[in-house]
Design a protein around this motif. Structure first.
Motif, PDB file in Angstrom:
ATOM      1  N   LEU A  44      44.418  29.643  45.393  1.00  0.00           N
ATOM      2  CA  LEU A  44      43.449  29.142  46.368  1.00  0.00           C
ATOM      3  C   LEU A  44      43.861  29.450  47.803  1.00  0.00           C
ATOM      4  CD1 LEU A  44      42.620  25.698  44.729  1.00  0.00           C
ATOM      5  CD2 LEU A  44      41.298  27.811  44.615  1.00  0.00           C
ATOM      6  N   ARG A  45      45.139  29.388  48.100  1.00  0.00           N
ATOM      7  CA  ARG A  45      45.600  29.645  49.472  1.00  0.00           C
ATOM      8  C   ARG A  45      45.675  31.130  49.803  1.00  0.00           C
ATOM      9  NH1 ARG A  45      50.076  26.314  52.031  1.00  0.00           N
ATOM     10  NH2 ARG A  45      49.171  27.361  53.810  1.00  0.00           N
ATOM     11  N   THR A  46      46.063  31.959  48.832  1.00  0.00           N
ATOM     12  CA  THR A  46      46.219  33.386  49.118  1.00  0.00           C
ATOM     13  C   THR A  46      44.951  34.176  48.870  1.00  0.00           C
ATOM     14  OG1 THR A  46      46.983  33.937  46.888  1.00  0.00           O
ATOM     15  CG2 THR A  46      48.668  33.312  48.516  1.00  0.00           C
ATOM     16  N   GLY A  47      44.074  33.654  48.025  1.00  0.00           N
ATOM     17  CA  GLY A  47      42.852  34.379  47.698  1.00  0.00           C
ATOM     18  C   GLY A  47      43.075  35.504  46.699  1.00  0.00           C
ATOM     19  N   CYS A  48      44.244  35.520  46.060  1.00  0.00           N
ATOM     20  CA  CYS A  48      44.498  36.587  45.086  1.00  0.00           C
ATOM     21  C   CYS A  48      43.665  36.350  43.835  1.00  0.00           C
ATOM     22  CB  CYS A  48      45.988  36.672  44.744  1.00  0.00           C
ATOM     23  SG  CYS A  48      46.576  35.469  43.552  1.00  0.00           S
ATOM     24  N   GLN A  49      43.516  37.383  43.044  1.00  0.00           N
ATOM     25  CA  GLN A  49      42.811  37.242  41.784  1.00  0.00           C
ATOM     26  C   GLN A  49      43.723  36.549  40.781  1.00  0.00           C
ATOM     27  OE1 GLN A  49      41.671  41.187  40.696  1.00  0.00           O
ATOM     28  NE2 GLN A  49      40.144  41.346  42.307  1.00  0.00           N
ATOM     29  N   TRP A  50      43.108  35.870  39.821  1.00  0.00           N
ATOM     30  CA  TRP A  50      43.892  35.150  38.815  1.00  0.00           C
ATOM     31  C   TRP A  50      44.877  36.082  38.131  1.00  0.00           C
ATOM     32  CZ3 TRP A  50      43.937  30.107  39.031  1.00  0.00           C
ATOM     33  CH2 TRP A  50      42.839  29.433  39.556  1.00  0.00           C
ATOM     34  N   ARG A  51      44.420  37.270  37.803  1.00  0.00           N
ATOM     35  CA  ARG A  51      45.265  38.226  37.083  1.00  0.00           C
ATOM     36  C   ARG A  51      46.419  38.745  37.925  1.00  0.00           C
ATOM     37  NH1 ARG A  51      42.059  40.908  32.591  1.00  0.00           N
ATOM     38  NH2 ARG A  51      40.215  39.616  32.465  1.00  0.00           N
ATOM     39  N   GLU A  52      46.376  38.524  39.214  1.00  0.00           N
ATOM     40  CA  GLU A  52      47.422  39.000  40.119  1.00  0.00           C
ATOM     41  C   GLU A  52      48.466  37.938  40.450  1.00  0.00           C
ATOM     42  OE1 GLU A  52      47.699  42.179  41.035  1.00  0.00           O
ATOM     43  OE2 GLU A  52      45.934  42.572  39.804  1.00  0.00           O
ATOM     44  N   LEU A  53      48.464  36.841  39.711  1.00  0.00           N
ATOM     45  CA  LEU A  53      49.484  35.806  39.938  1.00  0.00           C
ATOM     46  C   LEU A  53      50.872  36.405  39.744  1.00  0.00           C
ATOM     47  CD1 LEU A  53      48.319  32.533  38.173  1.00  0.00           C
ATOM     48  CD2 LEU A  53      49.097  32.762  40.516  1.00  0.00           C
ATOM     49  N   PRO A  54      51.829  36.068  40.593  1.00  0.00           N
ATOM     50  CA  PRO A  54      53.205  36.550  40.384  1.00  0.00           C
ATOM     51  C   PRO A  54      53.741  36.095  39.024  1.00  0.00           C
ATOM     52  CG  PRO A  54      52.970  35.616  42.576  1.00  0.00           C
ATOM     53  CD  PRO A  54      51.711  35.311  41.843  1.00  0.00           C
ATOM     54  N   VAL A  55      54.632  36.872  38.473  1.00  0.00           N
ATOM     55  CA  VAL A  55      55.152  36.570  37.138  1.00  0.00           C
ATOM     56  C   VAL A  55      56.024  35.319  37.116  1.00  0.00           C
ATOM     57  CG1 VAL A  55      55.033  38.950  36.339  1.00  0.00           C
ATOM     58  CG2 VAL A  55      57.101  38.127  37.463  1.00  0.00           C
ATOM     59  N   ASP A  56      56.362  34.774  38.276  1.00  0.00           N
ATOM     60  CA  ASP A  56      57.125  33.524  38.330  1.00  0.00           C
ATOM     61  C   ASP A  56      56.324  32.349  37.786  1.00  0.00           C
ATOM     62  OD1 ASP A  56      58.983  35.042  39.643  1.00  0.00           O
ATOM     63  OD2 ASP A  56      58.558  34.216  41.616  1.00  0.00           O
ATOM     64  N   PHE A  57      55.018  32.461  37.852  1.00  0.00           N
ATOM     65  CA  PHE A  57      54.136  31.391  37.390  1.00  0.00           C
ATOM     66  C   PHE A  57      53.835  31.566  35.904  1.00  0.00           C
ATOM     67  CE2 PHE A  57      52.772  31.591  41.958  1.00  0.00           C
ATOM     68  CZ  PHE A  57      53.175  30.315  42.300  1.00  0.00           C
ATOM     69  N   PRO A  58      53.305  30.509  35.262  1.00  0.00           N
ATOM     70  CA  PRO A  58      52.846  30.670  33.876  1.00  0.00           C
ATOM     71  C   PRO A  58      51.725  31.718  33.798  1.00  0.00           C
ATOM     72  CG  PRO A  58      53.016  28.343  34.449  1.00  0.00           C
ATOM     73  CD  PRO A  58      53.208  29.120  35.713  1.00  0.00           C
ATOM     74  N   ARG A  59      51.389  32.127  32.592  1.00  0.00           N
ATOM     75  CA  ARG A  59      50.333  33.129  32.382  1.00  0.00           C
ATOM     76  C   ARG A  59      49.065  32.747  33.137  1.00  0.00           C
ATOM     77  NH1 ARG A  59      50.296  31.480  27.251  1.00  0.00           N
ATOM     78  NH2 ARG A  59      48.056  31.694  27.270  1.00  0.00           N
ATOM     79  N   TRP A  60      48.399  33.743  33.700  1.00  0.00           N
ATOM     80  CA  TRP A  60      47.222  33.470  34.519  1.00  0.00           C
ATOM     81  C   TRP A  60      46.126  32.791  33.699  1.00  0.00           C
ATOM     82  CZ3 TRP A  60      42.298  35.124  33.666  1.00  0.00           C
ATOM     83  CH2 TRP A  60      42.115  36.217  32.796  1.00  0.00           C
ATOM     84  N   GLN A  61      45.999  33.112  32.420  1.00  0.00           N
ATOM     85  CA  GLN A  61      44.958  32.500  31.586  1.00  0.00           C
ATOM     86  C   GLN A  61      45.170  30.991  31.485  1.00  0.00           C
ATOM     87  OE1 GLN A  61      46.848  35.138  30.685  1.00  0.00           O
ATOM     88  NE2 GLN A  61      45.639  36.667  29.588  1.00  0.00           N
ATOM     89  N   LEU A  62      46.419  30.585  31.348  1.00  0.00           N
ATOM     90  CA  LEU A  62      46.731  29.167  31.259  1.00  0.00           C
ATOM     91  C   LEU A  62      46.481  28.465  32.593  1.00  0.00           C
ATOM     92  CD1 LEU A  62      47.859  26.889  29.492  1.00  0.00           C
ATOM     93  CD2 LEU A  62      50.136  27.512  30.342  1.00  0.00           C
ATOM     94  N   VAL A  63      46.880  29.103  33.666  1.00  0.00           N
ATOM     95  CA  VAL A  63      46.658  28.534  34.997  1.00  0.00           C
ATOM     96  C   VAL A  63      45.162  28.383  35.250  1.00  0.00           C
ATOM     97  CG1 VAL A  63      46.984  28.894  37.474  1.00  0.00           C
ATOM     98  CG2 VAL A  63      48.827  29.463  35.873  1.00  0.00           C
ATOM     99  N   TYR A  64      44.398  29.395  34.909  1.00  0.00           N
ATOM    100  CA  TYR A  64      42.949  29.338  35.102  1.00  0.00           C
ATOM    101  C   TYR A  64      42.318  28.234  34.227  1.00  0.00           C
ATOM    102  CZ  TYR A  64      38.060  30.672  35.370  1.00  0.00           C
ATOM    103  OH  TYR A  64      36.693  30.654  35.558  1.00  0.00           O
ATOM    104  N   TYR A  65      42.822  28.072  33.010  1.00  0.00           N
ATOM    105  CA  TYR A  65      42.320  27.024  32.126  1.00  0.00           C
ATOM    106  C   TYR A  65      42.507  25.648  32.783  1.00  0.00           C
ATOM    107  CZ  TYR A  65      42.319  23.537  28.460  1.00  0.00           C
ATOM    108  OH  TYR A  65      42.078  22.399  27.730  1.00  0.00           O
ATOM    109  N   TYR A  66      43.714  25.392  33.301  1.00  0.00           N
ATOM    110  CA  TYR A  66      43.960  24.100  33.946  1.00  0.00           C
ATOM    111  C   TYR A  66      43.103  23.937  35.199  1.00  0.00           C
ATOM    112  CZ  TYR A  66      47.581  22.270  30.952  1.00  0.00           C
ATOM    113  OH  TYR A  66      48.244  21.735  29.885  1.00  0.00           O
ATOM    114  N   TYR A  67      42.909  24.995  35.944  1.00  0.00           N
ATOM    115  CA  TYR A  67      42.022  24.931  37.121  1.00  0.00           C
ATOM    116  C   TYR A  67      40.621  24.497  36.699  1.00  0.00           C
ATOM    117  CZ  TYR A  67      38.896  26.603  40.755  1.00  0.00           C
ATOM    118  OH  TYR A  67      37.898  26.688  41.695  1.00  0.00           O
TER     119      TYR A  67
END
Length: 78
Positions: A44-67
């Motif tokens: 939300l702060r950077t405006g990046c696409q979900w698929r472009e999340l840094p690998v330090d975070f959990p999988r983007w699909q999981l993050v998007y699900y929680y969002y």
């Protein structure tokens, strides 16, 4: 991982009950709720696409699900 968008653990504890209330299943979580929340804030702060999340975070699909879950819960409260 230490990103400028991260909030402190103390700040997170203030909103944890609201985030946990939106939980839909009873399975134990594999990922820390704090990490998931920080990943959502990062997008939300950077405006990046979900698929472009840094690998330090959990999988983007999981993050998007929680969002989506947290967003729907907020809509239902309004």
């Amino acid at each position: 991982m230490n990103y400028p968008s991260n909030i402190s653990r103390q700040q997170f504890e203030l909103i944890r009950p609201d985030l946990e209330a939106a939980r839909r299943s009873t399975r134990p979580r594999k990922y820390d709720l704090y990490e998931l929340f920080c990943a959502v804030v990062y997008v939300l702060r950077t405006g990046c696409q979900w698929r472009e999340l840094p690998v330090d975070f959990p999988r983007w699909q999981l993050v998007y699900y929680y969002y989506r879950v947290w967003s729907e819960e907020q809509i239902m409260r309004a």
